[in-house]
Every structure is written in structure tokens, then in C-alpha cells.
Motif scaffolding. Structure first.
Motif, PDB file in Angstrom:
ATOM      1  N   GLU A 120       0.822  -1.205   0.000  1.00 50.77           N
ATOM      2  CA  GLU A 120       0.000   0.000   0.000  1.00 50.77           C
ATOM      3  C   GLU A 120       0.858   1.258   0.000  1.00 50.77           C
ATOM      4  OE1 GLU A 120      -2.880  -0.297   3.163  1.00 50.77           O
ATOM      5  OE2 GLU A 120      -3.943  -1.914   2.136  1.00 50.77           O
ATOM      6  N   LEU A 121       2.009   1.214   0.655  1.00 54.72           N
ATOM      7  CA  LEU A 121       2.936   2.348   0.609  1.00 54.72           C
ATOM      8  C   LEU A 121       3.386   2.587  -0.826  1.00 54.72           C
ATOM      9  CD1 LEU A 121       4.615   4.518   2.041  1.00 54.72           C
ATOM     10  CD2 LEU A 121       6.372   2.752   2.406  1.00 54.72           C
ATOM     11  N   THR A 122       3.661   1.518  -1.566  1.00 50.09           N
ATOM     12  CA  THR A 122       4.055   1.642  -2.980  1.00 50.09           C
ATOM     13  C   THR A 122       2.908   2.235  -3.798  1.00 50.09           C
ATOM     14  OG1 THR A 122       5.575  -0.221  -2.772  1.00 50.09           O
ATOM     15  CG2 THR A 122       4.845   0.349  -5.003  1.00 50.09           C
ATOM     16  N   MET A 123       1.671   1.801  -3.542  1.00 51.10           N
ATOM     17  CA  MET A 123       0.521   2.364  -4.262  1.00 51.10           C
ATOM     18  C   MET A 123       0.399   3.864  -3.974  1.00 51.10           C
ATOM     19  SD  MET A 123      -2.533  -0.565  -4.241  1.00 51.10           S
ATOM     20  CE  MET A 123      -3.103  -0.156  -2.615  1.00 51.10           C
ATOM     21  N   LEU A 124       0.588   4.252  -2.715  1.00 51.96           N
ATOM     22  CA  LEU A 124       0.514   5.662  -2.346  1.00 51.96           C
ATOM     23  C   LEU A 124       1.622   6.463  -3.023  1.00 51.96           C
ATOM     24  CD1 LEU A 124      -0.484   8.071  -0.631  1.00 51.96           C
ATOM     25  CD2 LEU A 124       1.088   7.275   1.162  1.00 51.96           C
ATOM     26  N   THR A 125       2.833   5.945  -3.012  1.00 46.96           N
ATOM     27  CA  THR A 125       3.971   6.639  -3.614  1.00 46.96           C
ATOM     28  C   THR A 125       3.708   6.904  -5.095  1.00 46.96           C
ATOM     29  OG1 THR A 125       5.459   5.596  -2.025  1.00 46.96           O
ATOM     30  CG2 THR A 125       6.467   6.519  -3.996  1.00 46.96           C
ATOM     31  N   THR A 126       3.199   5.907  -5.800  1.00 47.78           N
ATOM     32  CA  THR A 126       2.875   6.052  -7.223  1.00 47.78           C
ATOM     33  C   THR A 126       1.780   7.093  -7.426  1.00 47.78           C
ATOM     34  OG1 THR A 126       3.491   3.748  -7.610  1.00 47.78           O
ATOM     35  CG2 THR A 126       2.102   4.804  -9.277  1.00 47.78           C
ATOM     36  N   LEU A 127       0.726   7.029  -6.624  1.00 47.14           N
ATOM     37  CA  LEU A 127      -0.385   7.968  -6.746  1.00 47.14           C
ATOM     38  C   LEU A 127       0.065   9.394  -6.430  1.00 47.14           C
ATOM     39  CD1 LEU A 127      -3.472   8.158  -7.258  1.00 47.14           C
ATOM     40  CD2 LEU A 127      -3.765   7.907  -4.780  1.00 47.14           C
ATOM     41  N   ALA A 129       2.995  10.700  -6.710  1.00 42.64           N
ATOM     42  CA  ALA A 129       3.870  11.217  -7.767  1.00 42.64           C
ATOM     43  C   ALA A 129       3.066  11.696  -8.972  1.00 42.64           C
ATOM     44  CB  ALA A 129       4.878  10.144  -8.180  1.00 42.64           C
ATOM     45  N   LYS A 130       1.909  11.096  -9.207  1.00 39.71           N
ATOM     46  CA  LYS A 130       1.054  11.489 -10.338  1.00 39.71           C
ATOM     47  C   LYS A 130       0.164  12.678 -10.014  1.00 39.71           C
ATOM     48  CE  LYS A 130       0.762   6.888 -12.385  1.00 39.71           C
ATOM     49  NZ  LYS A 130      -0.112   5.739 -12.657  1.00 39.71           N
ATOM     50  N   GLN A 134      -2.140  17.439  -5.147  1.00 39.01           N
ATOM     51  CA  GLN A 134      -3.093  16.875  -4.187  1.00 39.01           C
ATOM     52  C   GLN A 134      -2.374  16.583  -2.879  1.00 39.01           C
ATOM     53  OE1 GLN A 134      -6.441  15.769  -5.018  1.00 39.01           O
ATOM     54  NE2 GLN A 134      -6.783  15.153  -2.912  1.00 39.01           N
ATOM     55  N   ASN A 135      -3.010  16.914  -1.763  1.00 37.25           N
ATOM     56  CA  ASN A 135      -2.463  16.559  -0.458  1.00 37.25           C
ATOM     57  C   ASN A 135      -3.164  15.309   0.047  1.00 37.25           C
ATOM     58  OD1 ASN A 135      -0.568  18.678  -0.047  1.00 37.25           O
ATOM     59  ND2 ASN A 135      -2.305  20.061   0.150  1.00 37.25           N
ATOM     60  N   PHE A 136      -2.381  14.347   0.498  1.00 35.48           N
ATOM     61  CA  PHE A 136      -2.909  13.068   0.946  1.00 35.48           C
ATOM     62  C   PHE A 136      -2.732  12.932   2.461  1.00 35.48           C
ATOM     63  CE2 PHE A 136      -1.515  12.346  -3.446  1.00 35.48           C
ATOM     64  CZ  PHE A 136      -2.734  12.004  -4.003  1.00 35.48           C
TER      65      PHE A 136
END
Length: 184
Positions: A120-127, A129-130, A134-136
Motif C-alpha cells: 500500500e505504501l508503494t501504491m501511495l507513492t505512485t499515486l 507522484a502522479k 493533491q495533499n494526501f
């Protein structure tokens, strides 16, 4: 209503053996007492009601009316929270398995997503970067020793280097804020 064997038997005769009794005023009073207990020590405490536990819309609406958050673990529960009027910012998406579409939608809508794994950390990192503008807001689900070789369930093991790496990765992301921790 006072419950007795006669009352319950009469309800069963009318509706069948399986039925659900709900006392909204009792639920609200319990909610307020529970919140007050935490706020007496931690002023900024909020309750996030677990939809998984009981997603009867009336209960979820009561929590919404009292200013509580929705804690959801699926797209269906997320949709229910939105349908009853919970702002996306007051939805916490939790759970050890989040479908990619639900994960993205929650983050892009401003919900808090509790990260449960390096995947999930990898999914967040990818999102992130795109979507640099946007603030997450994310939480970190943690597990740790609770004594005598017992461990809490789910999330990152706080005693490992992987946990520290996760914290460093999140802190290095300019558009990501750690908004909480979750322990099961």
C-alpha cells in the motif's frame, strides 16, 4: 420500552425468531459518554464508527449527526458513508486489503487511508507522484508486542527497520501527511 421475556416473545410472534432491536437514544447516550471519557484526557479525540461492525444506516446516520467519523473497510461501506452524508474528509479507509480503485478514490477525495503494508505504501507513492498538487492524509496501521509472545494484529511491525523506512518514506513525500496511527 422495557424488555422482558413477554415483550421479546410478542415481537418474535409478530416478526419471526430473528429480529433486531435498536434504541437510538441509548446509542447516542453511549456514544456521548464514550467520547467524553476520551476527551477528558485527549481534547482532540474523535470517534470513528466501524461500519464493518454494524452498517445499519440509522446507526451510521446517528454517528454522522453527532460529528463522528466513518471507519470503512470496503468500497460498499465507503459508498454508504457518502450516501448518508459523511464528508469524504471524515471517512477513514482501513483494513488489510484495499482494492486499488477504492484506495485511489478515497485518497483523491480527501479521506484518510490507513496504510497496512509496504504494498500500500508503494501504491501511495505512485499515486502521490502522479498528483503532486493533491495533499494526501494517511494513517499507519501498527502492530507490536502486547506481552508474553502475543502481538497485535495487522499493519507494520513497529520493531522492524521496515517500519522506520515507512516513516521516512512518508515524511519525505511533500504532498503526504501522517494523520494518525491505528492499532488493532
Amino acid at each position: 420500552m422495557t424488555l422482558s421475556w413477554n415483550t421479546i416473545n410478542a415481537i418474535a410472534q409478530q416478526y419471526g425468531d430473528s429480529f433486531y432491536l435498536l434504541a437510538p437514544s441509548r446509542f447516542e447516550a453511549n456514544y456521548q459518554r464514550f467520547l467524553a471519557a476520551f476527551q477528558s484526557e485527549y481534547q482532540n479525540s474523535r470517534i470513528a464508527y466501524s461500519y464493518k461492525t454494524n452498517y445499519t444506516p440509522l446507526l451510521c446516520q446517528l454517528v454522522q449527526k453527532m460529528g463522528g467519523y466513518a471507519e470503512v473497510v470496503s468500497g460498499m461501506e465507503y459508498d454508504l458513508a457518502l450516501r448518508i452524508g459523511v464528508p469524504a474528509e471524515r471517512i477513514i479507509f482501513n483494513g488489510p486489503y484495499k482494492q486499488l480503485g477504492d484506495f485511489k478514490r478515497a485518497l483523491l477525495s480527501g479521506s484518510i487511508v490507513n496504510l497496512d503494508s509496504s504494498y500500500e505504501l508503494t501504491m501511495l507513492t505512485t499515486l502521490a507522484a502522479k498528483h503532486l498538487q493533491q495533499n494526501f492524509k494517511v494513517g499507519i496501521r501498527c502492530n507490536f508486542s502486547i506481552g508474553a509472545e502475543h502481538y497485535s494484529r495487522f499493519g507494520f511491525d513497529v520493531g522492524t527497520a521496515s517500519f522506520q523506512t515507512t516513516l521516512q518514506t512518508l515524511r519525505a513525500m511533500p504532498n503526504c501527511r501522517i494523520a494518525g496511527i491505528h492499532c488493532h
